[in-house]
Design a protein around this motif. Structure first.
Motif, short mmCIF file in Angstrom:
data_model
loop_
_atom_site.label_atom_id
_atom_site.label_comp_id
_atom_site.label_asym_id
_atom_site.label_seq_id
_atom_site.Cartn_x
_atom_site.Cartn_y
_atom_site.Cartn_z
N THR A 63 50.30 29.64 46.57
CA THR A 63 49.21 29.46 47.54
C THR A 63 48.39 28.23 47.18
OG1 THR A 63 49.14 31.84 47.95
CG2 THR A 63 47.21 30.54 48.61
N LEU A 64 48.14 28.05 45.89
CA LEU A 64 47.41 26.88 45.43
C LEU A 64 48.18 25.60 45.77
CD1 LEU A 64 45.07 25.64 43.71
CD2 LEU A 64 46.58 25.93 41.71
N LEU A 65 49.49 25.61 45.50
CA LEU A 65 50.31 24.43 45.75
C LEU A 65 50.51 24.16 47.25
CD1 LEU A 65 52.96 25.01 42.96
CD2 LEU A 65 51.28 23.16 43.04
N ALA A 66 50.39 25.19 48.08
CA ALA A 66 50.50 25.01 49.52
C ALA A 66 49.35 24.18 50.07
CB ALA A 66 50.55 26.36 50.23
N ARG A 74 53.96 20.34 48.91
CA ARG A 74 53.83 21.43 49.89
C ARG A 74 55.18 21.74 50.53
NH1 ARG A 74 49.51 18.05 51.64
NH2 ARG A 74 50.29 17.92 53.80
N ALA A 75 55.98 20.69 50.75
CA ALA A 75 57.31 20.89 51.35
C ALA A 75 58.21 21.70 50.43
CB ALA A 75 57.94 19.54 51.66
N VAL A 76 58.09 21.50 49.13
CA VAL A 76 58.90 22.26 48.18
C VAL A 76 58.53 23.75 48.24
CG1 VAL A 76 59.44 22.61 45.74
CG2 VAL A 76 59.24 20.29 46.65
N VAL A 77 57.25 24.03 48.35
CA VAL A 77 56.82 25.42 48.49
C VAL A 77 57.41 26.03 49.77
CG1 VAL A 77 54.86 27.00 48.66
CG2 VAL A 77 54.67 24.95 47.25
N GLY A 78 57.32 25.26 50.86
CA GLY A 78 57.86 25.75 52.13
C GLY A 78 59.35 26.02 52.05
N ARG A 79 60.10 25.13 51.40
CA ARG A 79 61.55 25.32 51.29
C ARG A 79 61.87 26.56 50.47
NH1 ARG A 79 65.48 22.06 52.64
NH2 ARG A 79 64.18 20.19 52.75
N LYS A 80 61.04 26.88 49.50
CA LYS A 80 61.29 28.06 48.67
C LYS A 80 60.94 29.35 49.41
CE LYS A 80 58.39 29.12 45.37
NZ LYS A 80 57.64 29.03 44.09
N LEU A 81 59.83 29.35 50.14
CA LEU A 81 59.37 30.58 50.79
C LEU A 81 60.10 30.88 52.10
CD1 LEU A 81 55.49 30.44 50.29
CD2 LEU A 81 57.18 31.74 48.98
N ALA A 82 60.54 29.84 52.84
CA ALA A 82 61.12 30.05 54.17
C ALA A 82 62.32 31.00 54.18
CB ALA A 82 61.48 28.70 54.78
N HIS A 96 52.96 40.18 48.81
CA HIS A 96 53.86 39.70 49.87
C HIS A 96 53.08 39.20 51.08
CE1 HIS A 96 57.10 41.62 47.54
NE2 HIS A 96 57.94 40.89 48.27
N ASN A 97 51.99 39.88 51.37
CA ASN A 97 51.14 39.43 52.49
C ASN A 97 50.55 38.06 52.21
OD1 ASN A 97 51.56 41.61 54.15
ND2 ASN A 97 49.77 42.76 53.43
N LEU A 98 50.19 37.84 50.95
CA LEU A 98 49.64 36.54 50.57
C LEU A 98 50.71 35.45 50.73
CD1 LEU A 98 47.36 34.84 49.41
CD2 LEU A 98 48.13 35.48 47.09
N ALA A 99 51.94 35.75 50.30
CA ALA A 99 53.03 34.79 50.44
C ALA A 99 53.34 34.52 51.92
CB ALA A 99 54.28 35.30 49.73
N TRP A 100 53.27 35.58 52.74
CA TRP A 100 53.52 35.41 54.18
C TRP A 100 52.45 34.53 54.82
CZ3 TRP A 100 56.39 34.80 58.00
CH2 TRP A 100 56.05 35.13 59.32
N SER A 101 51.20 34.74 54.44
CA SER A 101 50.11 33.91 54.95
C SER A 101 50.29 32.46 54.52
CB SER A 101 48.77 34.44 54.46
OG SER A 101 48.53 35.74 54.96
N THR A 102 50.78 32.27 53.30
CA THR A 102 51.02 30.91 52.80
C THR A 102 52.11 30.21 53.61
OG1 THR A 102 50.37 31.57 50.55
CG2 THR A 102 51.72 29.57 50.77
N LEU A 103 53.19 30.95 53.90
CA LEU A 103 54.28 30.36 54.67
C LEU A 103 53.82 30.04 56.10
CD1 LEU A 103 57.22 29.52 54.97
CD2 LEU A 103 57.80 31.91 55.45
N ALA A 108 52.25 25.40 59.94
CA ALA A 108 51.29 24.67 60.77
C ALA A 108 50.70 23.50 60.01
CB ALA A 108 50.19 25.63 61.22
N ASP A 109 51.34 23.09 58.93
CA ASP A 109 50.85 22.00 58.09
C ASP A 109 50.68 20.71 58.90
OD1 ASP A 109 50.78 21.56 54.81
OD2 ASP A 109 51.18 19.72 55.94
N THR A 110 49.74 19.90 58.48
CA THR A 110 49.50 18.64 59.18
C THR A 110 50.62 17.62 58.98
OG1 THR A 110 48.21 17.85 57.30
CG2 THR A 110 46.99 18.89 59.11
N ALA A 111 51.38 17.78 57.91
CA ALA A 111 52.47 16.84 57.62
C ALA A 111 53.76 17.28 58.30
CB ALA A 111 52.68 16.73 56.11
N VAL A 112 54.36 16.38 59.05
CA VAL A 112 55.60 16.69 59.76
C VAL A 112 56.69 17.10 58.79
CG1 VAL A 112 57.46 15.68 61.14
CG2 VAL A 112 55.08 15.23 61.74
#
Length: 404
Positions: A63-66, A74-82, A96-103, A108-112
């Motif tokens: 969550t911190l790294l997201a 942030r993209a690395v976190v997304g690739r791991k959680l998706a 798990h709820n925290l991880a789901w909120s992070t994903l 909706a991240d600002t970076a494409v």
């Protein structure tokens, strides 16, 4: 594999180690959670990315790294959680709820690049959370939306129609047009957008189902939309009229693939080759022989031209030919083609197009070739058609006959 450092050694590396040592430590699956959390705040993006990629990293660190300043982290976190999206969305425990909120936040991240990574991971997942799929499909960055639009099995026909009705960006329509196995309804909706690039993509999509009348319309418009022509000459399901129309308009280099199509009826192939040859010789439309012109008219469904050509070549009045066509007289139509000097194959076209005689009811050609009637029989049919009708009796004559 290197031996894992002791806890004290790991603490020392995390605080004082070289960048390479810290990256190696951040990548270790047996690293203590608090060590990984500490490294998640490292000043080096490569170290933080290693923590983000580590499956053993605690969710609080993810969550911190997201929220990291570097979108690559942030993209690395997304690739791991998706890939865990279905599991995270269905879970009810706090972590798990925290991880789901992070994903969800990363989607909706600002970076494409961050959103794109998640879209790529979820694009073909059959049990991905529908909420995320719909959000990504509606993304205004086509790099994010296209993988999901093209490949997600969760998008229904209604979802895709909604995207076509109100596309977030013009490229959304093109992405839908590229989706495999598009239905006729969706293809119609793509064409209705009148977007040249999207229509070109649809025509290039070999698995898309497109109605014949829609293809006929696009062929008619292809003279001013040259980007469509290459796909059209190779497109299956074209009507005979559409194929012949393409022969008059496409660029010269597309004529070869057009006449090389393997789905051409023999009559169509013969007329098409003659039409292309005339075009390459730069001769006019009327240069076709009467027989080929008759076949071409039949392939286009041009009954008026067929009647005119048959009348000119046989010497039988147009009205008489129209009459036998209305009577669906197979023998008379066959005889007219013989009298016109046409090939026996033209008799099948005359029966089908002029007489509206179904194939199973038409007079077939002999397997050995030639005409299905004798010359005497065909001559008799022509004589019947050319004998002037007796004039109707005048009223006074009718009264005299009745009183006699």
């Amino acid at each position: 594999m290197t031996v894992a450092p002791s806890y004290e050694a790991a603490r020392r590396i995390a605080a004082e180690g070289t960048p390479a040592e810290r990256v190696a430590l951040a990548s270790r699956s047996e690293a203590a959670p608090e060590i990984l959390y500490f490294l998640a705040c490292d000043g080096r993006p490569t170290v933080r990315a290693a923590v983000a990629a580590n499956a053993a990293t605690p969710v609080q660190a993810d969550t911190l790294l997201a929220g990291d300043d570097d979108p690559r982290v942030r993209a690395v976190v997304g690739r791991k959680l998706a890939p865990r999206a279905p599991e995270l969305a269905a879970a009810t425990d706090r972590l798990h709820n925290l991880a789901w909120s992070t994903l969800r936040a990363l989607a909706a991240d600002t970076a494409v690049m961050v959103r794109k990574v998640i879209a790529e991971e979820l694009q073909a997942m059959p049990d991905a959370p529908r909420e995320l799929i719909l959000r990504l499909a509606q993304d205004t960055a086509i790099e994010v939306a296209e993988p999901v639009i093209r490949f997600s099995p969760l998008l229904t026909e209604e979802d895709l129609l909604a995207l076509l009705s109100a596309p977030p960006v013009p490229a959304t329509v093109t992405a839908v047009a590229r989706r495999p196995h598009l239905s006729e309804r969706l293809s119609e909706a793509v064409v209705a957008r009148a977007d040249e690039a999207a229509t070109a993509a649809l025509l290039a999509n070999e698995s898309a189902a497109i109605r014949e009348r829609t293809l006929d319309r696009l062929v008619a418009e292809a003279a001013t939309h040259t980007a469509w022509q290459d796909s059209l000459v190779r497109r299956s399901g074209l009507s005979a009229g559409a194929v012949l129309t393409l022969a008059t308009m496409v660029a010269d280099h597309l004529l070869a693939p057009l006449i090389s199509r393997n789905d051409l009826d023999p009559s169509l192939a013969r007329v098409l080759r003659a039409r292309v040859a005339l075009r390459l010789e730069r001769r006019g439309e009327d240069s076709l022989s009467p027989e080929l012109a008759f076949e071409e008219a039949a392939l286009r469904g041009d009954r008026t031209r067929m009647l005119r050509l048959l009348a000119e070549r046989s010497g039988v009045p147009v009205l008489a030919i129209e009459h036998v066509a209305q009577l669906r007289s197979a023998k008379a139509l066959v005889s007219l083609c013989w009298k016109a000097g046409f090939d026996p194959r033209s008799a099948l076209l005359a029966q089908g197009v002029l007489g509206h005689i179904p194939p199973d009811a038409a007079m077939p050609l002999p397997e050995a070739g030639g005409w299905p009637l004798t010359v005497a029989e065909m001559q008799w049919q022509i004589e019947v058609l050319t004998v002037p009708a007796a004039p109707a009796p005048r009223a006074a004559e009718r009264r005299e006959r009745l009183s006699a």
